[in-house]
Motif scaffolding. Structure first.
Motif, PDB file in Angstrom:
ATOM      1  N   HIS A   1       3.910  -3.865   5.018  1.00  0.00           N
ATOM      2  CA  HIS A   1       3.874  -2.750   4.867  1.00  0.00           C
ATOM      3  C   HIS A   1       3.525  -1.827   6.035  1.00  0.00           C
ATOM      4  O   HIS A   1       2.496  -2.017   6.573  1.00  0.00           O
ATOM      5  CB  HIS A   1       3.051  -2.154   3.648  1.00  0.00           C
ATOM      6  N   ALA A   2       4.587  -1.267   6.521  1.00  0.00           N
ATOM      7  CA  ALA A   2       4.730  -0.477   7.995  1.00  0.00           C
ATOM      8  C   ALA A   2       4.298   0.936   7.585  1.00  0.00           C
ATOM      9  O   ALA A   2       4.424   1.697   8.513  1.00  0.00           O
ATOM     10  CB  ALA A   2       5.914  -0.700   8.425  1.00  0.00           C
ATOM     11  N   GLY A   3       4.281   1.286   6.527  1.00  0.00           N
ATOM     12  CA  GLY A   3       4.216   2.833   5.992  1.00  0.00           C
ATOM     13  C   GLY A   3       2.712   3.144   6.704  1.00  0.00           C
ATOM     14  O   GLY A   3       2.013   2.403   6.599  1.00  0.00           O
ATOM     15  N   GLY A  31       1.876  -9.434 -12.415  1.00  0.00           N
ATOM     16  CA  GLY A  31       2.075  -8.260 -13.187  1.00  0.00           C
ATOM     17  C   GLY A  31       1.209  -6.908 -12.839  1.00  0.00           C
ATOM     18  O   GLY A  31       1.592  -5.844 -13.097  1.00  0.00           O
ATOM     19  N   THR A  32      -0.068  -7.357 -12.493  1.00  0.00           N
ATOM     20  CA  THR A  32      -0.943  -6.407 -12.005  1.00  0.00           C
ATOM     21  C   THR A  32      -0.438  -5.826 -10.700  1.00  0.00           C
ATOM     22  O   THR A  32       0.223  -6.390 -10.012  1.00  0.00           O
ATOM     23  CB  THR A  32      -2.279  -6.870 -11.849  1.00  0.00           C
ATOM     24  N   SER A  33      -1.383  -4.722 -10.228  1.00  0.00           N
ATOM     25  CA  SER A  33      -0.670  -3.921  -9.139  1.00  0.00           C
ATOM     26  C   SER A  33      -1.832  -4.130  -7.955  1.00  0.00           C
ATOM     27  O   SER A  33      -3.268  -4.369  -8.192  1.00  0.00           O
ATOM     28  CB  SER A  33      -0.673  -2.547  -9.275  1.00  0.00           C
ATOM     29  N   LEU A  34      -1.353  -4.094  -6.698  1.00  0.00           N
ATOM     30  CA  LEU A  34      -2.403  -4.251  -5.568  1.00  0.00           C
ATOM     31  C   LEU A  34      -2.006  -3.300  -4.497  1.00  0.00           C
ATOM     32  O   LEU A  34      -0.894  -2.733  -4.371  1.00  0.00           O
ATOM     33  CB  LEU A  34      -2.045  -5.764  -4.801  1.00  0.00           C
ATOM     34  N   VAL A  35      -2.969  -2.461  -3.850  1.00  0.00           N
ATOM     35  CA  VAL A  35      -2.765  -1.561  -2.902  1.00  0.00           C
ATOM     36  C   VAL A  35      -2.619  -2.198  -1.389  1.00  0.00           C
ATOM     37  O   VAL A  35      -3.632  -2.587  -1.230  1.00  0.00           O
ATOM     38  CB  VAL A  35      -3.908  -0.368  -3.330  1.00  0.00           C
ATOM     39  N   LEU A  36      -1.686  -1.767  -1.116  1.00  0.00           N
ATOM     40  CA  LEU A  36      -1.582  -2.179   0.424  1.00  0.00           C
ATOM     41  C   LEU A  36      -1.911  -0.916   1.449  1.00  0.00           C
ATOM     42  O   LEU A  36      -1.501   0.048   0.966  1.00  0.00           O
ATOM     43  CB  LEU A  36      -0.169  -2.734   0.762  1.00  0.00           C
ATOM     44  N   GLN A  37      -2.974  -1.347   2.117  1.00  0.00           N
ATOM     45  CA  GLN A  37      -3.299  -0.084   3.176  1.00  0.00           C
ATOM     46  C   GLN A  37      -2.232   0.277   4.135  1.00  0.00           C
ATOM     47  O   GLN A  37      -1.336  -0.670   4.397  1.00  0.00           O
ATOM     48  CB  GLN A  37      -4.644  -0.396   3.753  1.00  0.00           C
ATOM     49  N   GLY A  38      -2.151   1.248   4.420  1.00  0.00           N
ATOM     50  CA  GLY A  38      -0.962   1.571   5.424  1.00  0.00           C
ATOM     51  C   GLY A  38      -0.985   0.396   6.628  1.00  0.00           C
ATOM     52  O   GLY A  38      -2.250   0.378   7.158  1.00  0.00           O
ATOM     53  N   HIS A  39       0.184   0.095   7.235  1.00  0.00           N
ATOM     54  CA  HIS A  39       0.165  -0.516   8.551  1.00  0.00           C
ATOM     55  C   HIS A  39      -0.655  -2.099   8.136  1.00  0.00           C
ATOM     56  O   HIS A  39      -1.503  -2.222   8.709  1.00  0.00           O
ATOM     57  CB  HIS A  39      -0.082  -0.029   9.503  1.00  0.00           C
TER      58      HIS A  39
END
Length: 702
Positions: free
Chosen positions: A641-643, A680-688
């Motif tokens: 994730h590069a955002g 099926g669960t979600s995971l939060v990717l930190q920015g960059h």
């Protein structure tokens, strides 16, 4: 030296002056000076010289000249018995060549210039005017053998022999910056503990600095200015430069081999230190300029940007290069070569690049060279010189498409995620007719920003080079994370650390052969200098005094390399096919959007996409063990994730009965690992950030 070459009375050549010692005829082979205990055979090639003289230099500086009167097919030769003068190991010598001075025809003979022997095994003397030295090449290798690391297991580590150990606190001061320093146990321990397999040395063929650098008080530090294709660079020897450098180099190779490390040389056969028309005459120009160099009349054809271009299409020049390569493999035990500006070596007379021509054909069929590691830098600066993806087997290539694509993704310059997917999966768009192992993946190299500078500077800062910022590329594809240069801002520093980990993770988890630059694992900086070729000082040297952030980066890199080493799913030998490798199995690779579904066409062509998931099925690895068994591994999910902002992603199916993903690595949290997440669960990717998860580890997996 054959017995017949030395037998019989000494000849009396017609016209010889009474006080000129006579040489025996000797033999035209081997080229160079060969000491046999009774005397020395001397052979040097020049097609256009009128006369050639061997000049032996005594310790007091007195020069004794011996005319070479025998010539066979352009090879001038003779034999100097020891009772006339002992041309034994340690003796300094050179050649003087007389002939026409006709630059338009390519001839630049000048008897007043003492010339280096192209086949000299060692060079000695002042940095700007070395002389040839007879070297004792006898050596007890004590059973040394090459580690022969398979390409699929190879991790290349590009380093500078001097700069890597110049500041190492555990290396004795007198050994720092030398071959012996590189062989020191503390240095070897770092390399082995890091987890690299193959040490690639920046040029160690003897080189000299350009006159314009010496005028500025600088030197050619990188060494891309070769003049001795058989001679280890003398300044890197701690034991002496009258042949001792040969033994010390061999000691280094033997020590690295004993630790399981390969040694690959970065070699510069494409040009020499003689530069352009106003450059110094050191060897080739004075021996036979018309043969050794590509020319347009009196002017040199410059396909290298260095003033001249070696003409490897000439049979004798090609022989010199091949003889040199074989010498380094057979006598010095190196394991391969990276060829600087390789297309120049494939240029025909007239300048066209021919990848089916003499050089590549000769190397490919050579029984010594075809089995070592061969890597091309597949571009030069001449027309038609960019040949990425075109080199034939068994060659691998530096892949600048990987470097540019990965840098663009992490600096948010990329047009979506398609380019990143190609690079992660082995660059099939570039090497589709071959294998991913043809791609040498790299994010940084000696030329350009270090990894730390890549995330700390938007522009180059090359004032110390004395060229008013004209040198070095402006196409850095870098991002300073908000502040130019060093800063105490904790948020900027944290982001820079994360970006370094992102780049390393992308490099080391991609299909292909990764190459790291020495010191990147420890956050080495050059202060924003992206062309430090002339900085033989702390700007270029590896600093071993690490702060907490640098120590943490080193630990992260070790874990990342161990992850790659332990899991064949991360070291694919073949291109993915996007389908099961066996009936009923999962796809060998699957690509996922943040919503957890496989990527569809619109998402692949979304220019604003900044997040990509890649699932590698370890249950269907297309690689087999020594007995032909299919190797199996865990299944891995890479999330990149590069955002700027955090991004929530839904975890996809594992491709098997397993419903759990286990966290392996998170570049936003260096301490995070082991957490389990349900499909099926979600995971939060930190920015960059990069997150790696695994599922279905086989019983033998570590």
């Amino acid at each position: 030296m054959t017995a017949s070459a030395r037998s019989g009375p000494r000849p009396t050549a017609p016209g010889r002056s009474r006080d000129e010692p006579a040489l025996w005829p000797g033999s035209p082979s081997p080229l160079g000076v060969t000491w046999d205990g009774e005397g020395a055979n001397v052979a040097v090639w020049s097609e256009h010289a009128d006369t050639l003289e061997l000049c032996v230099l005594a310790e007091d500086g007195i020069e004794r000249a011996f005319r070479l009167r025998e010539q066979v097919y352009g090879v001038w030769h003779g034999y100097l018995p020891k009772d006339v003068l002992a041309l034994s190991p340690g003796t300094r010598y050179g050649f003087r060549a007389s002939g026409p001075h006709a630059p338009e025809a390519g001839h630049r003979f000048d008897r007043g210039t003492l010339l280096l022997d192209p086949y000299a095994r060692a060079l000695d003397g002042p940095p700007d005017a070395p002389v040839s030295v007879v070297a004792d090449t006898a050596y007890d290798w004590q059973g040394d053998t090459s580690p022969r690391v398979p390409w699929s297991d190879t991790v290349v580590y590009e380093l500078h022999t001097r700069g890597f150990t110049r500041l190492h606190p555990d290396v004795p001061a007198e050994l720092r910056g030398t071959y012996a320093g590189l062989a020191h146990p503390a240095v070897v321990e770092h390399l082995v503990g890091l987890g690299v397999t193959t040490v690639e040395l920046l040029p160690v063929h003897h080189f000299v600095s350009e006159p314009f650098l010496r005028e500025r008080g600088l030197v050619n530090y990188w060494g891309y200015n070769s003049i001795g294709f058989f001679a280890p660079h003398g300044a890197y020897s701690s034991s002496g430069t009258q042949g001792q450098q040969v033994r010390e180099f061999k000691d280094m190779v033997r020590a690295l081999h004993a630790a399981g490390l390969e040694v690959v040389l970065d070699v510069v056969y494409n040009h020499t230190a003689e530069a352009g028309g106003d450059g110094p005459t050191l060897s080739f120009r004075g021996l036979d300029n018309a043969a050794y160099y590509h020319r347009h009349g009196a002017a040199y054809a410059d396909y290298t940007g260095c003033g001249n271009s070696v003409d490897a299409s000439h049979p004798q020049v090609l022989q010199l290069i091949l003889d040199s390569l074989r010498y380094w493999v057979e006598e010095m035990h190196v394991d391969g070569f990276r060829f600087d500006l390789a297309p120049t070596l494939s240029r025909r007379r007239g300048g066209d690049v021919d990848l089916e021509g003499a050089f590549l054909t000769a190397v490919r069929q050579d029984p010594v060279l075809r089995d070592v590691k061969l890597v091309a830098e597949p571009w030069d600066v001449g027309w038609g010189g960019y040949r990425v993806g075109e080199y034939p087997p068994p060659w691998a290539e530096w892949n600048d498409r990987f470097r540019n694509g990965v840098r663009d993704f992490w600096t948010q310059r990329s047009w979506g995620v398609r380019e990143l997917a190609y690079r992660l999966s082995g660059s099939s768009d570039v090497y589709g007719t071959r294998r991913p192992l043809a791609s040498i993946n790299f994010v940084t190299a000696h030329d350009g920003f270090t990894l730390r500078d890549l995330v700390s500077y938007n522009g180059k800062h090359n004032d110390a080079n004395g060229e008013n910022g004209r040198d070095g590329t402006d196409d850095n594809r870098s991002w300073n994370c908000g502040v130019e240069g060093e800063t105490d801002d904790p948020q900027v520093r944290a982001l820079r650390g994360r970006q370094q980990r992102n780049l390393l993770a992308t490099l080391l988890l991609s299909a292909g052969v990764p190459m790291m630059t020495a010191g990147d694992e420890m956050g080495r900086t050059q202060g924003g200098n992206n062309n430090a070729y002339c900085q033989d000082n702390p700007v270029s040297w590896v600093d071993w005094a690490l702060d907490d952030d640098q120590a943490a980066l080193l630990g992260f890199t070790k874990r990342l390399l161990k992850l790659r080493r332990d899991h064949v799913a991360l070291r694919q030998e073949h291109f993915f096919e996007g389908r099961p490798a066996e009936p009923g199995g999962p796809k060998d690779v699957a690509w996922f959007a943040p919503g957890g579904s496989e990527m569809h066409e619109a998402e692949w062509f979304d220019p604003h996409a900044r997040t990509l998931g890649m699932r590698l099925s370890g249950r269907t690895v297309r690689r087999r063990g020594p007995r032909g068994e299919r190797l199996q591994d865990a299944t891995y999910l890479l999330l990149l994730h590069a955002g700027d902002e955090p991004r929530r992603v839904q975890l996809p199916q594992t491709g098997s009965a397993s419903t759990t993903w286990t966290l392996v690595l998170d570049t936003a949290d260096d301490a995070a690992h082991g957490d389990e997440h349900e499909v099926g669960t979600s995971l939060v990717l930190q920015g960059h950030s990069v997150v790696v998860l695994c599922a279905d580890p086989p019983p033998s997996a570590s």
